[in-house]
Design an enzyme around this catalytic site. Structure first.
Site, PDB file in Angstrom:
ATOM      1  CG  ASN A  45     -67.296 -49.282 -17.849  1.00  0.00           C
ATOM      2  OD1 ASN A  45     -66.833 -48.241 -17.381  1.00  0.00           O
ATOM      3  ND2 ASN A  45     -66.990 -50.480 -17.372  1.00  0.00           N
ATOM      4  CE  LYS A  91     -63.831 -51.965 -19.366  1.00  0.00           C
ATOM      5  NZ  LYS A  91     -63.493 -53.355 -19.195  1.00  0.00           N
ATOM      6  CG  HIS A 150     -67.240 -53.446 -14.051  1.00  0.00           C
ATOM      7  ND1 HIS A 150     -66.078 -54.149 -14.257  1.00  0.00           N
ATOM      8  CD2 HIS A 150     -67.749 -53.197 -15.282  1.00  0.00           C
ATOM      9  CE1 HIS A 150     -65.894 -54.312 -15.562  1.00  0.00           C
ATOM     10  NE2 HIS A 150     -66.892 -53.743 -16.206  1.00  0.00           N
ATOM     11  CD  GLU A 184     -62.693 -53.874 -15.667  1.00  0.00           C
ATOM     12  OE1 GLU A 184     -62.859 -52.657 -15.499  1.00  0.00           O
ATOM     13  OE2 GLU A 184     -62.754 -54.421 -16.793  1.00  0.00           O
ATOM     14  CD  GLU A 196     -70.224 -56.013 -17.903  1.00  0.00           C
ATOM     15  OE1 GLU A 196     -70.177 -55.437 -18.998  1.00  0.00           O
ATOM     16  OE2 GLU A 196     -69.537 -55.671 -16.925  1.00  0.00           O
ATOM     17  N   GLY A 251     -63.158 -57.649 -21.982  1.00  0.00           N
ATOM     18  CA  GLY A 251     -61.860 -57.174 -22.455  1.00  0.00           C
ATOM     19  C   GLY A 251     -60.993 -58.252 -23.089  1.00  0.00           C
ATOM     20  CB  SER A 271     -65.570 -59.128 -26.088  1.00  0.00           C
ATOM     21  OG  SER A 271     -64.460 -59.242 -25.214  1.00  0.00           O
ATOM     22  N   GLY A 317     -67.560 -51.858 -23.167  1.00  0.00           N
ATOM     23  CA  GLY A 317     -66.318 -51.285 -22.636  1.00  0.00           C
ATOM     24  C   GLY A 317     -65.484 -50.703 -23.761  1.00  0.00           C
ATOM     25  N   GLY A 318     -64.504 -51.468 -24.209  1.00  0.00           N
ATOM     26  CA  GLY A 318     -63.530 -50.990 -25.202  1.00  0.00           C
ATOM     27  C   GLY A 318     -64.143 -50.290 -26.411  1.00  0.00           C
TER      28      GLY A 318
HETATM   29  C1  PEP Z   1     -67.135 -53.646 -19.461  1.00  0.00           C
HETATM   30  O1  PEP Z   1     -66.273 -52.836 -19.158  1.00  0.00           O
HETATM   31  O2  PEP Z   1     -68.137 -53.737 -18.763  1.00  0.00           O
HETATM   32  C2  PEP Z   1     -66.932 -54.479 -20.646  1.00  0.00           C
HETATM   33  C3  PEP Z   1     -67.858 -55.335 -20.975  1.00  0.00           C
HETATM   34  O3  PEP Z   1     -65.747 -54.312 -21.351  1.00  0.00           O
HETATM   35  P1  PEP Z   1     -65.427 -54.829 -22.845  1.00  0.00           P
HETATM   36  O4  PEP Z   1     -66.607 -54.444 -23.718  1.00  0.00           O
HETATM   37  O5  PEP Z   1     -64.182 -54.101 -23.229  1.00  0.00           O
HETATM   38  O6  PEP Z   1     -65.265 -56.313 -22.780  1.00  0.00           O
END
Ligand code: PEP
Length: 254
Positions: A9, A11, A94, A96, A164, A170, A210, A231-232
């Site tokens: 993802n 983002k 999600h 967010e 999640e 994040g 994460s 994500g990251g």
């Molecule tokens: C996400 O965006 O769904 C996510 C889990 O981000 P991160 O891996 O950065 O925590």
């Protein structure tokens, strides 16, 4: 046996030029790892060129959101029929979007239905806040999110769920593999109560929060956990390939 599934993802990161570069950097490495479903979810504006770049591979694409109406006076929104043909998956619910854009389970359920009607496969995200976790309300929250998200939807083995925990997204503070597996088992049982255990046992349920190349093994070695929503770390070509590579090896028992 559920096929492992790793989605990135991105983002609201990367412009079109950067997205093209990132896909070029990961394409060859990802293409070799065909025992895992690999899904890239760039921003909407890069979906078309991403599709051109992954053509001829079995790397799939996903969108990060969509509206539930087909078309009309909804300025700024993207509809399921616009996404059809551009991507196979769509991330829905999600945290967010739930937090910043006030998406409710009712809206997410509308989106789930609209995505499926258009032939898109939803990656339905859910998870508890830190306060809910500390108050011992994780299962209660997830039970609402499963029931709300899947309400009035026919049993479907092809949808994907991502657990999640909000406190892990994040933050660099991932759940432990054992914690995530126990919660995912609970999600699977809740899906089973709605759709029957045979379907629930086939639905892929991912962990997200994460995930990095340094901790993916801890999650993927759990039988309940079928993959990750990253994500990251999905914005770093080498690390994302490594996450997929480790997942392929662990799920194949190597
Ligand atoms: C996400 O965006 O769904 C996510 C889990 O981000 P991160 O891996 O950065 O925590």
């Amino acid at each position: 046996m559920r096929r492992p599934f790793i989605a990135g993802n991105w983002k609201m990161n990367t412009n079109v030029t950067e997205a093209i570069e990132l896909i070029k950097d990961m394409k060859e490495g990802l293409n070799l790892l065909s025992t895992v479903d690999r899904v890239l979810c760039p921003p909407f504006v890069s979906l078309y060129c991403a599709g051109e770049l992954v053509r001829g591979t079995d790397i799939e694409l996903g969108a990060q959101n969509m509206y539930f109406k087909e078309k009309g006076a909804y300025t700024g929104e993207i509809s399921p029929i616009m996404l059809k043909g551009l991507c196979k998956y769509v991330i829905l619910g999600h945290s967010e979007r739930r937090q910043r854009f006030l998406e409710t389970d009712v809206m997410i359920n509308e989106k789930m239905k609209a995505a499926l009607a258009a032939g898109l496969l939803p990656i339905l995200c859910m998870g508890e806040s830190l306060e809910e976790n500390e108050a011992g309300k994780t299962n209660e929250k997830l039970s609402h999110q499963v029931q709300g998200g899947l309400k009035d939807i026919a049993a479907n083995k092809a949808i994907v769920i991502a657990y999640e925990p909000i406190w892990a997204i994040g933050t660099g503070k991932a759940a432990t593999g054992t914690q995530a597996a126990a919660t995912i088992k609970y999600i699977r049982e809740t899906v089973g109560k709605m759709w029957g255990s045979e379907v629930a046992d086939s639905v892929r349920i991912l962990y997200g929060g994460s995930v990095t190349a340094a901790n993916i093994a801890e999650f993927i070695k759990e039988l309940q956990i079928d993959g990750a929503l990253v994500g990251g770390a999905s914005l770093k070509a080498r690390e994302f390939i490594d996450i997929v590579k480790q997942s392929a090896a662990i799920k194949q028992g190597k």
